[in-house]
Scaffold this motif. Sequence first.
Motif, PDB file in Angstrom:
ATOM      1  N   GLN A  45     -54.729 -55.996  20.247  1.00 26.17           N
ATOM      2  CA  GLN A  45     -53.424 -55.753  20.080  1.00 26.17           C
ATOM      3  C   GLN A  45     -52.472 -56.707  20.753  1.00 26.17           C
ATOM      4  OE1 GLN A  45     -53.576 -51.959  21.898  1.00 26.17           O
ATOM      5  NE2 GLN A  45     -54.914 -50.942  20.456  1.00 26.17           N
ATOM      6  N   GLU A  63     -52.249 -59.554  18.091  1.00 23.99           N
ATOM      7  CA  GLU A  63     -51.264 -59.145  17.102  1.00 23.99           C
ATOM      8  C   GLU A  63     -50.006 -59.116  17.608  1.00 23.99           C
ATOM      9  OE1 GLU A  63     -53.075 -55.202  16.079  1.00 23.99           O
ATOM     10  OE2 GLU A  63     -54.775 -56.067  15.211  1.00 23.99           O
ATOM     11  N   LYS A  64     -49.520 -58.577  18.750  1.00 19.91           N
ATOM     12  CA  LYS A  64     -48.277 -58.875  18.835  1.00 19.91           C
ATOM     13  C   LYS A  64     -47.485 -60.305  19.151  1.00 19.91           C
ATOM     14  CE  LYS A  64     -47.575 -54.403  19.217  1.00 19.91           C
ATOM     15  NZ  LYS A  64     -46.351 -53.595  18.499  1.00 19.91           N
ATOM     16  N   SER A  97     -46.442 -59.599  29.672  1.00 18.48           N
ATOM     17  CA  SER A  97     -47.615 -59.864  28.884  1.00 18.48           C
ATOM     18  C   SER A  97     -48.816 -60.702  29.089  1.00 18.48           C
ATOM     19  CB  SER A  97     -46.902 -60.136  27.298  1.00 18.48           C
ATOM     20  OG  SER A  97     -47.726 -60.037  26.256  1.00 18.48           O
ATOM     21  N   ARG A 144     -44.466 -62.467  17.294  1.00 20.12           N
ATOM     22  CA  ARG A 144     -43.302 -63.148  17.937  1.00 20.12           C
ATOM     23  C   ARG A 144     -43.399 -64.574  17.618  1.00 20.12           C
ATOM     24  NH1 ARG A 144     -45.725 -60.253  22.386  1.00 20.12           N
ATOM     25  NH2 ARG A 144     -46.587 -62.410  23.203  1.00 20.12           N
ATOM     26  N   ILE A 195     -41.400 -52.581  21.717  1.00 19.69           N
ATOM     27  CA  ILE A 195     -42.884 -52.592  21.556  1.00 19.69           C
ATOM     28  C   ILE A 195     -43.481 -52.848  20.074  1.00 19.69           C
ATOM     29  CG2 ILE A 195     -43.021 -50.926  23.060  1.00 19.69           C
ATOM     30  CD1 ILE A 195     -43.304 -48.626  21.161  1.00 19.69           C
ATOM     31  N   GLN A 196     -42.345 -53.293  19.259  1.00 15.83           N
ATOM     32  CA  GLN A 196     -42.461 -53.806  18.077  1.00 15.83           C
ATOM     33  C   GLN A 196     -43.136 -55.356  18.205  1.00 15.83           C
ATOM     34  OE1 GLN A 196     -39.350 -54.189  15.053  1.00 15.83           O
ATOM     35  NE2 GLN A 196     -40.386 -54.916  13.390  1.00 15.83           N
ATOM     36  N   LYS A 197     -42.547 -55.888  19.154  1.00 15.07           N
ATOM     37  CA  LYS A 197     -42.919 -57.335  19.574  1.00 15.07           C
ATOM     38  C   LYS A 197     -43.844 -57.474  20.625  1.00 15.07           C
ATOM     39  CE  LYS A 197     -38.857 -59.615  17.428  1.00 15.07           C
ATOM     40  NZ  LYS A 197     -37.916 -60.535  17.699  1.00 15.07           N
ATOM     41  N   TYR A 198     -43.686 -56.577  21.604  1.00 19.65           N
ATOM     42  CA  TYR A 198     -44.436 -56.490  22.856  1.00 19.65           C
ATOM     43  C   TYR A 198     -45.378 -55.508  23.022  1.00 19.65           C
ATOM     44  CZ  TYR A 198     -41.346 -60.620  24.002  1.00 19.65           C
ATOM     45  OH  TYR A 198     -40.811 -61.632  24.217  1.00 19.65           O
ATOM     46  N   HIS A 199     -46.608 -55.586  23.695  1.00 20.42           N
ATOM     47  CA  HIS A 199     -47.489 -54.462  23.664  1.00 20.42           C
ATOM     48  C   HIS A 199     -46.882 -53.589  24.904  1.00 20.42           C
ATOM     49  CE1 HIS A 199     -51.260 -52.014  24.654  1.00 20.42           C
ATOM     50  NE2 HIS A 199     -51.761 -52.589  23.587  1.00 20.42           N
TER      51      HIS A 199
END
Length: 528
Positions: free
Chosen positions: A448, A451-452, A319, A456, A287-291
């Motif tokens: 959000q 932003e992810k 996503s 990436r 979840i640092q890279k994907y919602h």
Amino acid sequence: MAGPEEVKFRVYNSMTQKKEIFEPIEQGKVRMYVCGVTAYDLSHLGHARAAMNFDVLYRYLQHLGYEVTYVRNFTDVDDKIIRRANEIGEDPLTLSNRFCQEYLDDMDALQCLLPTHQPRVSDHMEQIINMITQIINNDSAYTVDGDVFFEVDKFENYGDLSKQKLENNRAGERVAVDSRKHNPADFALWKAAKPGEPSWESPWGPGRPGWHIECSAMSAHYLSHKFDIHGGGIDLIFPHHENEIAQSCAAHQESHVSYWMHNGHVTNNNEKMSKSLGNFFTIREIIQKYHPLALRHFVLSAHYRSPLNYTVSQLESASDAVFYIYQTLQDCEDALSPFQEGNTKEDTKQNVRTVKITPAAQECISKLRVEFESKMSDDLNTAHILTGAFQDALKLINSSLKTLKKKQQRQAQLSTIQSLVEVKKEVTEVLNTLGLLSSHTYSEVLQQFKEKALIRAGLVEDDVLHLIEERTLAREKRDFSRSDQIRADLTTKGIALMDLGNETIWRPCVPVEQEQPAASVEEQQKET
């Protein structure tokens, strides 16, 4: 919404190995216990899958009108916890408490509802000791040097859940070799205290509980000896759940679980994902890279009993799918806002409430309801919920938005508005039951996701805006080669540019590899 007795909800029972119509012990009420995590590290995707799958079960039971008591435990006293605490010089209970909170933070991010109760082993020593005492009194356990072992030969139904024969449990494979045991398959109910380990007083001396007894004691304490559903990962069937059944029945003959439910493994390149193999991804890493909603969509895209193979491409697709859903809801909300309460005349508000929706909208809603209930009531078949009728509903919203922009007669306009309201309501009900409806606004969720996507892509928004400006200038100079290259380069990074009139905006997309230019004749000749 149908009442709990009107929908025939079928679940796969691991004990009988077949689907059965769900019938709770007490009408209108469900008691459910799910094995939680051993709190010694950050949770990985396998833990996330179990939590989300049973969260969907919890939500769907509530959707059907049941009053659900949902218990999910924390193992905060365990060999792994003690070993990790000793490695880093931390008190075991302090360490486990910290990772219990980390797990709760992850569950909040993944939109898992809080269970009714979340008991911890360290808070239930009295119940555990009392159950062990009862098992000993019923001649199903014995003590050796402060340890207490369950005697599997005393339970004739041992192996019914896992379908494993007792003689197959050879020492040194699934169970530790211990010459003090009557049978190598006997398992510890209580472990005598060792130096440097946390311990509690008991009739057999200071020590701590074995792993299996905790769930039997806590489920009985919160749900009674008979309850409806016991869940967990498929890897828990043996020995954990098999041992639970044995010790629970040994303590109280009337102990019974109506339905055993287990979710499948998560694999990475088709190999089981686990900490022991070192091929796992923590929830935090993903979840640092994907919602988190993308991760939830990905998990629900497979049936909960099927293996789930982790791939980046599937996560990218998930996503993109969720972004499309939220963009549609945002567009609908924007279009309807001029007609909402406080933004239009009183007579129009009254008309919107009483006008009939279009036949197409009525058919769409009907199909979505039928498809949703039929699939969910067939053993929580979430794999195809967000396709078919659900996608048709999103398409209807988008086509209705285009219709709303056109000049219409007043009654037709009101019908279109009310149709959008009702179809959107049905779509959000499905999303809510699946745990995909965020508490944030649609616009916040879309931001959000963007932003992810930037994370990436290794970009910040100013980078994208600068490239958009450069592309605009290139187009003005009719340098279409450069313009196309900027767009193509961004697409490979998961950033799609969209031209809307004189404006260019961007949104996340599934990264697309650029086609390699065809080799020239000279290059082809060199290769040959």
